[in-house]
Design an enzyme around this catalytic site. Structure first.
Site, PDB file in Angstrom:
ATOM      1  N   HIS A  94      -7.472   2.718   3.857  1.00  0.00           N
ATOM      2  CA  HIS A  94      -7.126   4.002   4.447  1.00  0.00           C
ATOM      3  C   HIS A  94      -8.450   4.454   4.954  1.00  0.00           C
ATOM      4  O   HIS A  94      -8.414   4.656   6.675  1.00  0.00           O
ATOM      5  CB  HIS A  94      -6.722   5.090   4.263  1.00  0.00           C
ATOM      6  CG  HIS A  94      -4.834   4.874   4.102  1.00  0.00           C
ATOM      7  ND1 HIS A  94      -4.249   4.546   2.597  1.00  0.00           N
ATOM      8  CD2 HIS A  94      -3.438   5.504   4.551  1.00  0.00           C
ATOM      9  CE1 HIS A  94      -2.800   4.792   3.019  1.00  0.00           C
ATOM     10  NE2 HIS A  94      -2.391   4.972   4.069  1.00  0.00           N
TER      11      HIS A  94
ATOM     12  N   CYS B  98     -10.546   3.125  -0.257  1.00  0.00           N
ATOM     13  CA  CYS B  98     -10.028   3.015  -0.242  1.00  0.00           C
ATOM     14  C   CYS B  98      -9.396   2.564   1.315  1.00  0.00           C
ATOM     15  O   CYS B  98     -10.037   3.216   2.393  1.00  0.00           O
ATOM     16  CB  CYS B  98      -9.365   4.943   0.424  1.00  0.00           C
ATOM     17  SG  CYS B  98      -8.167   5.118   0.643  1.00  0.00           S
TER      18      CYS B  98
ATOM     19  N   ASP C 285       1.206  -0.787   0.063  1.00  0.00           N
ATOM     20  CA  ASP C 285       0.008   0.256  -0.135  1.00  0.00           C
ATOM     21  C   ASP C 285       0.800   1.189  -0.074  1.00  0.00           C
ATOM     22  O   ASP C 285       2.162   1.148   0.282  1.00  0.00           O
ATOM     23  CB  ASP C 285      -1.041  -0.364   1.324  1.00  0.00           C
ATOM     24  CG  ASP C 285      -1.556   1.323   1.390  1.00  0.00           C
ATOM     25  OD1 ASP C 285      -2.111   1.724   0.276  1.00  0.00           O
ATOM     26  OD2 ASP C 285      -2.144   2.110   2.403  1.00  0.00           O
ATOM     27  N   SER C 286       0.316   2.374  -0.548  1.00  0.00           N
ATOM     28  CA  SER C 286       1.097   4.057   0.300  1.00  0.00           C
ATOM     29  C   SER C 286       1.430   4.122   0.881  1.00  0.00           C
ATOM     30  O   SER C 286       2.141   4.734   1.202  1.00  0.00           O
ATOM     31  CB  SER C 286       0.236   4.744  -0.870  1.00  0.00           C
ATOM     32  OG  SER C 286      -0.705   4.725  -0.135  1.00  0.00           O
TER      33      SER C 286
ATOM     34  N   CYS D 158      -4.128  -1.395  -1.844  1.00  0.00           N
ATOM     35  CA  CYS D 158      -4.450   0.136  -2.448  1.00  0.00           C
ATOM     36  C   CYS D 158      -5.266   0.570  -3.668  1.00  0.00           C
ATOM     37  O   CYS D 158      -5.089   0.237  -4.829  1.00  0.00           O
ATOM     38  CB  CYS D 158      -2.881   0.442  -2.538  1.00  0.00           C
ATOM     39  SG  CYS D 158      -2.829   2.500  -3.273  1.00  0.00           S
ATOM     40  N   ASN D 159      -6.231   0.531  -3.394  1.00  0.00           N
ATOM     41  CA  ASN D 159      -7.411   0.935  -4.957  1.00  0.00           C
ATOM     42  C   ASN D 159      -7.202   1.977  -5.689  1.00  0.00           C
ATOM     43  O   ASN D 159      -7.210   1.618  -7.203  1.00  0.00           O
ATOM     44  CB  ASN D 159      -8.614   1.538  -4.049  1.00  0.00           C
ATOM     45  CG  ASN D 159      -9.118   0.808  -3.532  1.00  0.00           C
ATOM     46  OD1 ASN D 159     -10.080   0.275  -3.512  1.00  0.00           O
ATOM     47  ND2 ASN D 159      -9.505   0.978  -1.892  1.00  0.00           N
ATOM     48  N   THR D 160      -6.138   2.958  -5.485  1.00  0.00           N
ATOM     49  CA  THR D 160      -5.558   3.868  -6.084  1.00  0.00           C
ATOM     50  C   THR D 160      -4.185   3.811  -7.282  1.00  0.00           C
ATOM     51  O   THR D 160      -4.644   3.576  -8.249  1.00  0.00           O
ATOM     52  CB  THR D 160      -5.181   4.825  -5.031  1.00  0.00           C
ATOM     53  OG1 THR D 160      -5.669   6.165  -4.572  1.00  0.00           O
ATOM     54  CG2 THR D 160      -4.465   6.498  -6.088  1.00  0.00           C
TER      55      THR D 160
END
Ligand code: DGL
Length: 272
Positions: free
Chosen positions: A186, A184, A6-7, A69-71
């Site tokens: 997060h 997301c 993930d970011s 991470c969806n992004t």
């Protein structure tokens, strides 16, 4: 080893769900702390960051990689799948779960599913294709909440987060909606705040569906580790290097365990 990327610390919420389904694995969690948040970066930059993480896992001979991470998924999953031979499992907003949960919403004339995610996810072609495949564009309202990524990274789970979510929800008539999809990883940390501000709405995220999907894939490939009892390990990597701040990860892990005890998100199974 299973690599989970993930970011930042959002993907830990998915990692916990994965461990519930696959309790005997070795995990390597990669947070790109140096570059989080991704939502303020260009697509080319994000592709480069994700490639660094994926190369790291490939060098470490990961048996599979999870994009938690969806992004990142929305920006690079197709490219990655075209390049790699090991399976890549990726999370995506659980819109299908929300639709399946209440079939009546699909025939509605108004928007009734609120998808909260980063601006990059919400404007991505992949997300649009997901909505089109479900014929759900008509009933989905998009809401970008990029500040939540920063607040989660700063361990700000109190008043400032609540004020920000409240202010954003005030822009729409929330009483007309039936569910909120947290698109997301997060955002899962803020589930108690969403539940408090919109108690009548069902909340969904993609964590359980992704964990089940991963288990199915590993099972088909005969890659599940079958030790007796429960024994897993997690190694934490930050932007390519072992973390120097294990205590921080432990604080997030404690928070997720508490969340899971009190606020388990309802029905999150995504059918692939
Ligand atoms: N956890 C990431 C997601 O699921 C956050 C992206 C960001 O860093 O902005 O989209």
């Amino acid at each position: 080893m299973i690599g989970v990327f993930d970011s930042g610390i959002g993907g830990l919420t998915l990692l916990h769900e994965i461990i519930r389904h696959l309790p005997n694995e070795q995990y390597c969690y990669y947070a790109d702390t140096k570059n989080v948040p991704y939502s303020t970066k260009s697509e080319d930059q994000i592709k480069e960051y994700v490639e660094n993480a994926v190369n790291y896992f490939v060098q470490r001979k990961a048996k599979t990689i999870v994009l938690a991470c969806n992004t990142a998924t929305n920006v690079c999953i197709e490219d990655l799948r075209a390049k790699l031979t090991i399976p890549i499992i990726a999370i995506q907003p659980a819109v299908k779960v929300a639709v399946d949960n209440d079939k009546s919403v699909i025939n509605s004339q108004r928007k009734n599913i609120l998808v909260c995610a980063t601006p990059i996810t919400l404007r991505s072609d992949r997300f649009q294709r997901l909505l089109d495949s479900l014929d759900a564009d008509r009933i989905v309202e998009r809401m970008a909440l990029p500040e939540l990524v920063k607040l989660a990274e700063m361990e700000e789970f109190g008043k400032s987060a609540e004020d920000y979510i409240k202010e954003t929800l005030l822009q729409i008539d929330i009483s007309k909606f039936s569910s909120i999809v947290l698109g997301c990883t997060h955002f899962t940390y803020f589930e108690p705040i969403f539940s408090k501000l919109a108690p009548q709405l069902s909340l969904f995220d993609g964590n359980e569906g992704t964990a089940r999907h991963l288990k199915n894939i590993l099972s088909k490939l005969n890659l599940i580790s079958l030790k007796r009892g429960t024994s897993f390990s997690i190694e934490y990597i930050e932007s390519g290097k072992p973390t120097e701040n294990l205590e921080r990860f432990e604080r997030y892990n404690t928070r997720i365990e508490q969340l899971n005890k009190t606020f388990r998100i309802r029905k999150t199974f995504i059918k692939y």
